[in-house]
Design a protein around this motif. Structure first.
Motif, PDB file in Angstrom:
ATOM      1  N   VAL A 386       0.847  -1.197   0.000  1.00  0.00           N
ATOM      2  CA  VAL A 386       0.000   0.000   0.000  1.00  0.00           C
ATOM      3  C   VAL A 386       0.882   1.248   0.000  1.00  0.00           C
ATOM      4  N   GLY A 387       1.944   1.214   0.797  1.00  0.00           N
ATOM      5  CA  GLY A 387       2.870   2.346   0.832  1.00  0.00           C
ATOM      6  C   GLY A 387       3.563   2.561  -0.502  1.00  0.00           C
ATOM      7  N   ILE A 388       3.941   1.479  -1.159  1.00  0.00           N
ATOM      8  CA  ILE A 388       4.595   1.604  -2.465  1.00  0.00           C
ATOM      9  C   ILE A 388       3.645   2.226  -3.492  1.00  0.00           C
ATOM     10  N   VAL A 389       2.368   1.801  -3.452  1.00  0.00           N
ATOM     11  CA  VAL A 389       1.379   2.370  -4.377  1.00  0.00           C
ATOM     12  C   VAL A 389       1.276   3.879  -4.181  1.00  0.00           C
ATOM     13  N   PHE A 390       1.105   4.311  -2.940  1.00  0.00           N
ATOM     14  CA  PHE A 390       0.986   5.745  -2.667  1.00  0.00           C
ATOM     15  C   PHE A 390       2.301   6.474  -2.943  1.00  0.00           C
ATOM     16  N   GLY A 391       3.436   5.784  -2.697  1.00  0.00           N
ATOM     17  CA  GLY A 391       4.736   6.410  -2.968  1.00  0.00           C
ATOM     18  C   GLY A 391       4.944   6.681  -4.443  1.00  0.00           C
ATOM     19  N   ILE A 392       4.588   5.709  -5.274  1.00  0.00           N
ATOM     20  CA  ILE A 392       4.724   5.893  -6.722  1.00  0.00           C
ATOM     21  C   ILE A 392       3.768   6.984  -7.205  1.00  0.00           C
ATOM     22  N   ALA A 393       2.549   6.978  -6.645  1.00  0.00           N
ATOM     23  CA  ALA A 393       1.577   8.017  -7.020  1.00  0.00           C
ATOM     24  C   ALA A 393       2.101   9.402  -6.639  1.00  0.00           C
TER      25      ALA A 393
END
Length: 554
Positions: A386-393
């Motif tokens: 979940v953190g990676i998704v938001f980080g990339i966004a």
């Protein structure tokens, strides 16, 4: 024998040969990186050099596969770094760390200033190469990763500038490690420092441990305190403390509550910060020697491990230990560090609470909080991805002037925020030390192997010439001069202990080999303390600085 050629000979790009190539590069790099020269090893960074060698020998990887492995490794590494430094990132701005962090920021500013001077007035006008040289000179791989990802994005996917950056990094890195240690020796020589005296000063300086919980036994002799409750005592002694146990004059030991009266002759076991010791002596009475563990009493002290996610972020006072369990919490151990058990302290998964009371009550609380190591062995993959998704966004958002945080900066910022405030979103960010290290090392190995293989083809032609010589020279200048200036100010103006300066140099350049040298040469953990103080902010700023140089000048 065709299978042997397909797997081990250069020029093949099958999935099997690619996996074999990556496995060899990483395994050989880690093995060679453990070898020490004059007590210093390059560690996992040697994966880059093995990758360069294999690329130079003609081993190749499909471009799309290489880009995926490189970027995925980068994201894993950067995100795990963010989770590691996040809890200490904001606390590093507190009073005790302001001076050290400002000196580290000064060194970063001087690094950037030298790069700009060389770019505008020197003989190297390729900002990609200079950023690579700077990242190698300050031994900061995340900065290289962020800058490479940024330059690839700006160039529409071209890897040429990224390869030049990797070559500059590889050229400057070895002297970067040497330069940090050399700066330690020069500062020591300039001020005529005796290391043994510095070690003794650290050991004698009680201020280093004033915020760590300590315990003291005191017999109440002050008549003005007689009859007061513990709640009233907190009004008199305004610092943080916990009265763990009270022995009455008749030998009875009780677990005190806020309404418990204190009388002359009572013996109190107090958990406190050692800087406040004089206050307890002057208000309560005389300090006594007493072994509470061998006293004949049904009161026990145990540690309870928090393994239930519903208590992540819950204030310690919300557990109602006095009313619900007749227990006292005295300390909370977090990642090996003891903290005072104040009511406002927010708990995290993996915390160990030291409580005192009856075994039956302790067992009831343990059942409520989990106290199961098996729960901690299971990684919290939901939070990570979940953190990676938001980080990339976040990294994809234009933050102004065409600048983006990218695949490095976005996950780093999100990981730092999640590790500090994730409990508010009911996200568990706890990761065991072994799992965190595995994630971080796997990510950096995949990234460095990809960068090395990609840059290896033209590495010799790029570095072993006059241009490469200047990269090495400017790299040493970028390493050495800022450390000399910041070290001189630290010692001359602020009178900072030499061991602390060694940790400042290592943490300011995020360099574990230099820290290992400092620890081994002094036999003291003071360098590690200052290293951890400046590391979080430094890591963040070095990633940002490398990206900013590319965005502004590329």
């Amino acid at each position: 024998m065709n299978w042997f050629q397909e797997l081990f000979f250069p020029g093949n790009m099958s999935i099997a040969s690619t996996i074999v190539l990556y496995s060899f590069v990483i395994a050989a790099g880690i093995f060679l990186g453990k070898m020490k020269l004059f007590g210093v090893s390059l560690g996992v960074t040697f994966v880059l050099f093995v990758g360069i060698l294999m690329g130079h020998l003609g081993y190749v990887v499909d471009d799309q596969v290489l880009k995926f492995v490189r970027e995925f490794g980068l994201i894993l590494f950067i995100f795990s770094i963010g989770l590691q430094v996040g809890p200490g990132f904001f606390s590093s701005f507190k009073k005790g760390g302001i001076t050290l962090n400002m000196l580290a920021v000064l060194a970063i500013a001087l690094n950037v200033a030298i790069v700009l001077c060389v770019y505008f007035f020197g003989n190297v006008h390729d900002i990609s190469a200079l950023v690579g040289v700077m990242s190698g000179a300050v031994t900061n791989t995340p900065g290289l990763a962020a800058a490479q990802q940024t330059i690839v994005t700006l160039s529409g996917g071209s890897a040429e500038a990224a390869n030049v950056m990797a070559s500059g990094y590889a050229a400057a890195y070895p002297l970067g490690v040497i330069g940090i240690i050399a700066a330690m020796f020069v500062i020591r020589a300039i001020f005529g420092i005796n290391v043994q005296n510095e070690i003794k000063a650290i050991e004698d300086d009680q201020n280093d441990s004033t915020l760590k919980p300590d315990m003291i036994s005191i017999e109440v002799t002050n008549a003005l305190i007689d009859g007061r409750t513990l709640l009233q005592l907190h009004d008199v002694i305004t610092c943080n403390f916990v009265v763990s146990r009270i022995m009455r004059p008749d030998g009875e030991i009780i677990i005190p509550r806020s309404t418990t009266d204190i009388h002359i002759g009572d013996k109190l076991l107090i958990v406190y910060s050692s800087k406040d010791i004089d206050m307890f002596r002057s208000v309560l009475g005389k300090e006594i020697e007493m072994d509470w563990e061998t006293s004949h009493t049904p009161v026990y002290s145990r540690r309870i491990l928090i393994t239930k996610s519903e208590y992540n972020g819950v204030p310690l006072g919300a557990l109602r230990l006095h009313n619900g369990y007749k227990l006292n919490a005295t300390r909370v151990n977090r990642a090996g560090v003891d903290l005072l058990a104040s009511p406002g302290l927010r708990l995290q998964m993996g915390d160990r609470i030291t409580v005192v009371g009856n075994l039956e009550d302790i067992d009831r609380l343990a059942g409520r909080l989990g106290n199961s190591t098996k729960r901690l062995n299971q990684p919290n993959l939901i939070t990570i991805f979940v953190g990676i998704v938001f980080g990339i966004a976040l990294g994809s958002i234009d933050i102004g002037f065409g600048m983006k945080l990218g695949l490095a900066g976005g996950p780093l910022v999100v990981a730092i925020l999640l590790s500090r405030f994730g409990y508010r979103l009911k996200l568990v960010t706890y990761t065991s030390s072994a799992a965190s290290l595995m994630l971080r090392e796997l990510g950096i190995c995949l990234f460095l192997a990809s960068v090395g293989i990609m840059a290896g083809k033209n590495f010799a032609d790029t570095v072993f010439n006059l241009t490469g010589m200047w990269w090495v020279i400017w790299g040493f200048v970028i390493t050495f001069v800022p450390l000399l200036i910041s070290g001189f100010i630290a010692r001359k103006k602020y009178k900072i202990n030499y061991l602390t300066i060694m940790g400042l140099f290592s943490g300011g350049y995020t360099d574990p080999p230099a820290l290992a040298f400092a620890n081994n040469s002094t036999g003291n953990d003071a360098p590690a303390v200052s290293y951890s103080t400046v590391y979080p902010l430094t890591m963040f700023l070095r990633v940002v600085a490398a990206q900013a140089l590319i965005l502004c000048l590329a």
